[in-house]
Design an enzyme around this catalytic site. Structure first.
Site, PDB file in Angstrom:
ATOM      1  N   ALA A  44       0.845  -1.199   0.000  1.00  0.00           N
ATOM      2  CA  ALA A  44       0.000   0.000   0.000  1.00  0.00           C
ATOM      3  C   ALA A  44       0.880   1.249   0.000  1.00  0.00           C
ATOM      4  CB  ALA A  44      -0.915  -0.017   1.211  1.00  0.00           C
ATOM      5  N   SER A  92       3.093  -4.449 -17.363  1.00  0.00           N
ATOM      6  CA  SER A  92       2.481  -4.248 -16.071  1.00  0.00           C
ATOM      7  C   SER A  92       1.011  -3.935 -16.320  1.00  0.00           C
ATOM      8  CB  SER A  92       3.211  -3.095 -15.434  1.00  0.00           C
ATOM      9  OG  SER A  92       2.775  -2.917 -14.145  1.00  0.00           O
ATOM     10  N   LEU A  93       0.276  -3.668 -15.259  1.00  0.00           N
ATOM     11  CA  LEU A  93      -1.138  -3.319 -15.420  1.00  0.00           C
ATOM     12  C   LEU A  93      -1.394  -1.984 -14.766  1.00  0.00           C
ATOM     13  CD1 LEU A  93      -2.799  -6.715 -14.464  1.00  0.00           C
ATOM     14  CD2 LEU A  93      -2.753  -5.682 -16.732  1.00  0.00           C
ATOM     15  N   GLU A 126     -11.123 -11.536 -13.410  1.00  0.00           N
ATOM     16  CA  GLU A 126     -10.477 -12.721 -12.828  1.00  0.00           C
ATOM     17  C   GLU A 126      -9.572 -12.267 -11.683  1.00  0.00           C
ATOM     18  OE1 GLU A 126      -7.066 -14.071 -15.463  1.00  0.00           O
ATOM     19  OE2 GLU A 126      -7.996 -12.505 -16.700  1.00  0.00           O
ATOM     20  N   LYS A 128      -6.464 -11.362  -9.436  1.00  0.00           N
ATOM     21  CA  LYS A 128      -5.073 -10.986  -9.672  1.00  0.00           C
ATOM     22  C   LYS A 128      -4.241 -11.737  -8.646  1.00  0.00           C
ATOM     23  CE  LYS A 128      -2.085  -6.977 -10.396  1.00  0.00           C
ATOM     24  NZ  LYS A 128      -0.964  -7.251  -9.517  1.00  0.00           N
ATOM     25  N   ASP A 130      -1.267 -12.961  -6.458  1.00  0.00           N
ATOM     26  CA  ASP A 130      -0.137 -12.227  -5.908  1.00  0.00           C
ATOM     27  C   ASP A 130       1.092 -13.129  -5.842  1.00  0.00           C
ATOM     28  OD1 ASP A 130       1.239 -10.147  -4.893  1.00  0.00           O
ATOM     29  OD2 ASP A 130       0.259 -10.132  -2.940  1.00  0.00           O
ATOM     30  N   TYR A 254      -2.774 -17.364 -17.372  1.00  0.00           N
ATOM     31  CA  TYR A 254      -3.841 -16.414 -17.673  1.00  0.00           C
ATOM     32  C   TYR A 254      -3.568 -15.573 -18.914  1.00  0.00           C
ATOM     33  CZ  TYR A 254      -0.645 -13.613 -14.818  1.00  0.00           C
ATOM     34  OH  TYR A 254       0.464 -13.023 -14.300  1.00  0.00           O
ATOM     35  N   LYS A 350      -7.580  -3.008  -7.597  1.00  0.00           N
ATOM     36  CA  LYS A 350      -6.892  -3.485  -6.382  1.00  0.00           C
ATOM     37  C   LYS A 350      -7.853  -3.552  -5.202  1.00  0.00           C
ATOM     38  CE  LYS A 350      -2.395  -3.730  -7.422  1.00  0.00           C
ATOM     39  NZ  LYS A 350      -1.364  -3.240  -6.582  1.00  0.00           N
ATOM     40  N   CYS A 453      12.800 -14.664  33.635  1.00  0.00           N
ATOM     41  CA  CYS A 453      11.464 -15.185  33.349  1.00  0.00           C
ATOM     42  C   CYS A 453      10.435 -14.375  34.139  1.00  0.00           C
ATOM     43  CB  CYS A 453      11.395 -16.658  33.736  1.00  0.00           C
ATOM     44  SG  CYS A 453       9.739 -17.340  33.662  1.00  0.00           S
ATOM     45  N   CYS A 456       8.671 -17.001  36.859  1.00  0.00           N
ATOM     46  CA  CYS A 456       9.355 -17.581  38.021  1.00  0.00           C
ATOM     47  C   CYS A 456      10.595 -16.806  38.430  1.00  0.00           C
ATOM     48  CB  CYS A 456       9.700 -19.042  37.759  1.00  0.00           C
ATOM     49  SG  CYS A 456      11.073 -19.261  36.632  1.00  0.00           S
ATOM     50  N   CYS A 477      13.489 -19.410  29.518  1.00  0.00           N
ATOM     51  CA  CYS A 477      13.623 -19.472  30.966  1.00  0.00           C
ATOM     52  C   CYS A 477      14.478 -20.696  31.285  1.00  0.00           C
ATOM     53  CB  CYS A 477      12.239 -19.592  31.588  1.00  0.00           C
ATOM     54  SG  CYS A 477      12.277 -20.096  33.298  1.00  0.00           S
ATOM     55  N   CYS A 483       9.601 -23.866  36.961  1.00  0.00           N
ATOM     56  CA  CYS A 483       8.884 -22.677  36.503  1.00  0.00           C
ATOM     57  C   CYS A 483       7.409 -23.044  36.348  1.00  0.00           C
ATOM     58  CB  CYS A 483       9.456 -22.193  35.179  1.00  0.00           C
ATOM     59  SG  CYS A 483       8.495 -20.845  34.457  1.00  0.00           S
TER      60      CYS A 483
HETATM   61  P1  AMP Z   1       1.676  -5.057 -11.441  1.00  0.00           P
HETATM   62  O1  AMP Z   1       2.561  -6.033 -10.762  1.00  0.00           O
HETATM   63  O2  AMP Z   1       0.886  -4.275 -10.503  1.00  0.00           O
HETATM   64  O3  AMP Z   1       2.380  -4.269 -12.461  1.00  0.00           O
HETATM   65  O4  AMP Z   1       0.564  -5.940 -12.200  1.00  0.00           O
HETATM   66  C1  AMP Z   1       0.874  -6.750 -13.299  1.00  0.00           C
HETATM   67  C2  AMP Z   1       1.165  -8.122 -12.837  1.00  0.00           C
HETATM   68  O5  AMP Z   1       0.045  -8.726 -12.257  1.00  0.00           O
HETATM   69  C3  AMP Z   1       1.492  -9.059 -13.960  1.00  0.00           C
HETATM   70  O6  AMP Z   1       2.822  -8.930 -14.355  1.00  0.00           O
HETATM   71  C4  AMP Z   1       1.241 -10.384 -13.359  1.00  0.00           C
HETATM   72  O7  AMP Z   1       2.404 -10.836 -12.677  1.00  0.00           O
HETATM   73  C5  AMP Z   1       0.220 -10.115 -12.268  1.00  0.00           C
HETATM   74  N1  AMP Z   1      -1.034 -10.841 -12.423  1.00  0.00           N
HETATM   75  C6  AMP Z   1      -1.570 -11.650 -11.483  1.00  0.00           C
HETATM   76  N2  AMP Z   1      -2.725 -12.180 -11.872  1.00  0.00           N
HETATM   77  C7  AMP Z   1      -2.956 -11.715 -13.113  1.00  0.00           C
HETATM   78  C8  AMP Z   1      -4.005 -11.923 -14.065  1.00  0.00           C
HETATM   79  N3  AMP Z   1      -5.044 -12.709 -13.773  1.00  0.00           N
HETATM   80  N4  AMP Z   1      -3.918 -11.301 -15.243  1.00  0.00           N
HETATM   81  C9  AMP Z   1      -2.856 -10.495 -15.518  1.00  0.00           C
HETATM   82  N5  AMP Z   1      -1.837 -10.261 -14.675  1.00  0.00           N
HETATM   83  C10 AMP Z   1      -1.880 -10.856 -13.474  1.00  0.00           C
END
Ligand code: AMP
Length: 840
Positions: A44, A92-93, A126, A128, A130, A254, A350, A453, A456, A477, A483
């Site tokens: 976060a 990335s997303l 779907e 995500k 981790d 995926y 997220k 401890c 005791c 201890c 004890c």
């Molecule tokens: P980020 O790490 O925030 O840049 O998000 C992109 C990453 O999310 C991708 O590189 C994947 O490793 C991960 N990811 C996990 N689940 C999925 C999913 N269902 N579709 C696409 N990416 C995913």
């Protein structure tokens, strides 16, 4: 975080300075996360940095730096792996944090595609996952390479590691396209993660490069992982694929990269095809119900599904950090294309991080059965991820201090003080953790961990780990039986389910017996005087009844009703209750040897070790004799000191101990250079760093060899499933007179041990065979399967080798099946196995 000005109020000079700072800071966090698998801030907090960077860039587009984090994915691949250039970049997303963000996403897509507001637009949703992403390249249906994402353009070659993962097929089923790159996520389940970390706590990987996955902690230190994602990344990114093989990794597919023929025109169709090729996907039913990946025509549908997945989050068994939406039509995806680091056709929604901020009101120390001083933070109660958390474990002294006994900073440790504001995280069903201490107002002083401890008053000491020669992070201890905290916890353990398991004598009753002074040590259970026992049972039953009645009356009063009038109490038969308990105790006067040993609650002697001891010795006196002999033969300090040198493990010590007196007397001889002793270059270096002069190295080795353990110790430590740590603990236990007396008292009170139930090998078709289970078993759990096989005299192994006799494969079996074929090992189905052992 420093106090930040609102983005609207920044002037260009301030904006440029902050963008520079953020670029550096984010790059450093990326390195820690991607290269070292050891992040130092929460996801976060990291997302907040990125968001701020993006907001400033939106306001000052001219100031976007060439090294801006928004133009970069992940981190450069680590130099310890060969590199693979991705045929298509791994991106990335973009993130959405609110429902509005999702509405905006759909609106952007429609605008870009020039679609009307009411034109149909299918979008998939779907989980995500981790973990870490992996790209698998198949040529003519065969897996030829596997690469991590790296910086998106170039990843790390982890082909040999990927081949050890069960979920990753070596060959595609029903398909042999010329080129097919499958992409997905490597992850670890919560259960596997917990088991792995528990196992790592007992070992220190020193000798053979297992510490390679990052620079820290110092070699020889126990390394545990902070969370399943780091564990997955650290396990996959190993130089030695055998370590990866021993780690329980899984894989979800995926997405895809370069493909010579695409098996569908929508996201859903291609993912479905991935399932047919042999991959686990989220289009497959989840827990026997609907799949987690679904397709929707409206934003409402997407967001509803997001909430549905969020509500299942804690029960999935693995971490997910959001829901990914993807435009289903691949033609549309092509039109939408990419912006900087992410596709325009997808977004990750997220989850709100399961974190909360609260105050540490106190730090309590509990004393466990083995005398461990376990610190617990008492918190101002706070809701995290839907659950109220009012206390959280602080693990041990080093964790609280943020440094170890030698003053070295430790991973994950924080200087936690009473009065601090802390960030608590509760991800899924993982136990809550302190992930951060807020800067600013801090507790007035560092917590002083007691060296006595709290129950005791005896001294509480750090033990030296015999494997590493370093002080443990845990204080114990030093009083064992005197004890009261340990005595009580010890009694609770003694009667627990896998120990004596006495009918009618549960944990709370044994506590009551202890508090009443009737039972002070285990043997007292077997010589309980009947009358006081009956009185205690009566008192407790009465107290319980009064409490129930008071509760009933209070409930009535709350509704404004009068208390219940109760007639004459039914006379309970306390004599009978007492007799039942005495019968329950008598039934346990004869008990399996392994249960007896386990029940003693000796540190490091769990069920597996107790079973191993029971297989090797006929009775308690034999174990005691072996332990005492081992105590006399235990290694001396000089041996442990040498063993504590980074990169020197037990195997290496065995080899070093073959040094001859002639060699040691030879002024030309240098252990760090000797061909015969075969140290590898890292070990040579480490030895020379510890002792600069050859003469010092000779002298230290001579002393170590002098202090080497004797045969009785080596035999005990060498027993399978025992090892040096348990052996030493057992030796120490029996070296104490009061422990020997407690054991003798039990035997004198008439407790007899039975030789372990020898496996029923007569007529067993699998006696002496080595069996491996793989895939999903449908009629029994893995544990049941293992226990049953062992009871029939088979040995159950975790991986397939030449020595394997039989592989039992359920659906979804992966690399172990291929290994079996490679070694020509016989493979049977679960049903065939059950037929073989006669329970089909
Ligand atoms: P980020 O790490 O925030 O840049 O998000 C992109 C990453 O999310 C991708 O590189 C994947 O490793 C991960 N990811 C996990 N689940 C999925 C999913 N269902 N579709 C696409 N990416 C995913």
């Amino acid at each position: 975080m420093p106090d930040l000005k609102a983005v609207e109020t920044l002037d260009p000079g301030e904006a440029a300075a902050e963008l520079e700072r953020l670029a550096g800071e984010i790059a450093e966090h990326d390195r820690r996360y991607h290269e070292r698998d050891a992040p130092t801030i929460s996801d976060a907090a990291y997302d907040a940095l990125r968001r701020r960077n993006a907001a400033i860039e939106r306001r000052f587009p001219d100031l976007v730096r060439t090294d801006s984090p928004s133009l970069r994915v992940g981190a450069e691949p680590s130099a310890k792996f060969a590199k693979i250039r991705h045929a298509l970049p791994m991106l990335s997303l973009d993130n959405a944090f609110s429902d509005e963000d999702v509405v905006d996403f759909a609106r952007r897509v429609r605008r870009f595609l020039a679609l009307d507001d009411d034109a149909p637009l299918a979008i998939t949703a779907e989980p995500k996952i981790d973990g870490l992403s992996l790209s698998l390249r198949y040529e003519d249906g065969r897996l030829v390479s596997a690469a991590t994402r790296g910086d998106g353009a170039v990843g790390e070659d982890v082909t040999r590691n990927a081949l050890t993962i069960d979920d990753i097929p070596h060959r595609l089923s029903h398909a042999r396209p010329a080129v097919f790159e499958v992409r997905g996520e490597v992850y670890m389940t919560h259960a596997d993660f917990a088991a792995l970390n528990a196992g790592l706590a007992g070992t220190a990987e020193t000798d053979d490069g297992a510490d390679e996955d990052d620079g820290e902690p110092a070699p020889g230190k126990v390394r545990q992982f902070a969370n399943p994602r780091n564990a997955a990344a650290g396990s996959l990114r190993q130089k030695n694929p055998e370590i990866t093989r021993s780690r329980p990794l899984r894989f979800f597919a995926y997405a895809w990269g370069e493909v010579s023929e695409r098996p569908g025109d929508t996201q859903s169709e291609v993912v479905e095809a991935l399932g047919r090729m042999g991959f686990r996907t989220n289009l497959q039913p989840h827990a026997g119900a609907q799949p987690l990946m679904r397709r929707f025509e409206t934003v409402e549908g997407l967001v509803e599904h997001y909430r549905r997945i969020e509500s299942q989050r804690a029960t999935l068994g693995y971490d997910i950090d959001g829901v990914v939406y993807k435009v289903d039509d691949l033609g549309f995806q092509g039109d939408l294309g990419f912006v900087s680091r992410s596709p325009r056709w997808a977004i990750a929604h997220k989850f709100s991080a399961e974190q909360a901020t609260t105050i540490v009101e106190a730090i309590d120390i509990n004393v466990g059965r083995t005398g461990k001083l376990a610190p617990l933070a008492r918190l101002k109660p706070v809701t995290v991820g839907g659950v109220v958390v009012s206390n959280v474990t602080l693990h041990n002294e080093d964790y609280i201090a943020g440094r170890d006994a030698e003053g070295e900073p430790i991973r994950g440790g924080r200087d936690v003080r009473v009065g601090d504001t802390v960030v608590i995280q509760r991800a899924g069903d993982v136990i809550p953790q302190v992930v951060d201490v807020a800067e600013g107002e801090r507790g007035p002083e560092p917590f002083r961990f007691p060296d006595h401890c709290p129950v005791c008053g005896s001294k509480a000491e750090r033990e030296i780990n015999p494997r590493t020669g370093r002080p443990s992070s845990m204080r114990r201890c030093t009083a064992t039986l005197t004890c009261p905290a340990q005595a009580k916890e010890g009694l609770k353990h003694f009667v627990s389910r896998n120990a004596f398991d006495i009918e009618g004598l549960g944990q709370t009753f044994v506590e009551a017996l202890f508090d009443a002074g009737l039972v002070k040590q285990p043997a007292d259970i077997f010589r309980l005087p009947v009358e006081p026992l009956k009185t205690l049972i009566e008192e407790r039953a009465l107290a319980l009844r009064l409490a129930n009645e008071a509760e009933e009356d209070a409930a009535l009063a709350a509704k404004g009703l009068a208390p219940k009038t109760r007639g004459k109490r039914k006379a309970y038969d306390y004599t009978k209750a007492t007799r039942n308990l005495v019968d329950g105790i008598d039934a346990r006067r004869s008990i399996a040897l392994d249960r007896f040993v386990f029940a003693l609650g000796i540190p490091e002697i769990g069920e597996t070790t107790a079973k191993a001891l029971a297989r090797s010795f006929p009775d308690v006196p034999a174990i005691e004799a072996a332990a005492r002999a081992a105590f006399a033969d235990q290694p001396g300090e000089a041996w442990s000191r040498f063993l504590a040198i980074p990169k020197i493990g037990e195997g290496t010590m065995e080899r070093l101990a073959t040094v001859t007196p002639e060699e040691l007397a030879d002024p030309e001889f240098d252990p760090a250079r000797s061909e015969r002793l075969r140290l590898n270059s890292a070990q040579r270096l480490s030895l020379r760093e510890r002792y600069t002069e050859a003469a010092e190295r000779r002298a230290a080795l001579a002393e170590a060899v002098e202090a080497r353990p004797g045969p009785a110790y080596e035999v005990l430590a060498g027993l399978p499933d025992v090892g040096p740590v348990a052996a030493l603990s057992l030796a120490r236990f029996f070296a104490e007179a009061h422990n020997r007396e407690a054991v003798a008292a039990l035997l004198a009170a008439g407790v007899e041990t039975e030789a372990p139930a020898r496996p029923v090998t007569a007529g067993s078709p699998v006696a002496g065979q080595t069996v491996v289970f793989t895939g999903t078993l449908e009629k029994m759990t893995r544990i049941e399967a293992k226990e049953r096989a062992e009871a029939l005299g088979a040995k159950v192994a975790g991986s397939v080798s030449k020595k394997t006799d039989l592989v039992v494969a359920g659906p979804g079996a992966g690399s172990k099946l291929t290994d079996a074929q490679k070694h020509g090992v016989r493979v049977v189905s679960e049903d065939e196995w059950l037929d073989m052992i006669g329970t089909g």
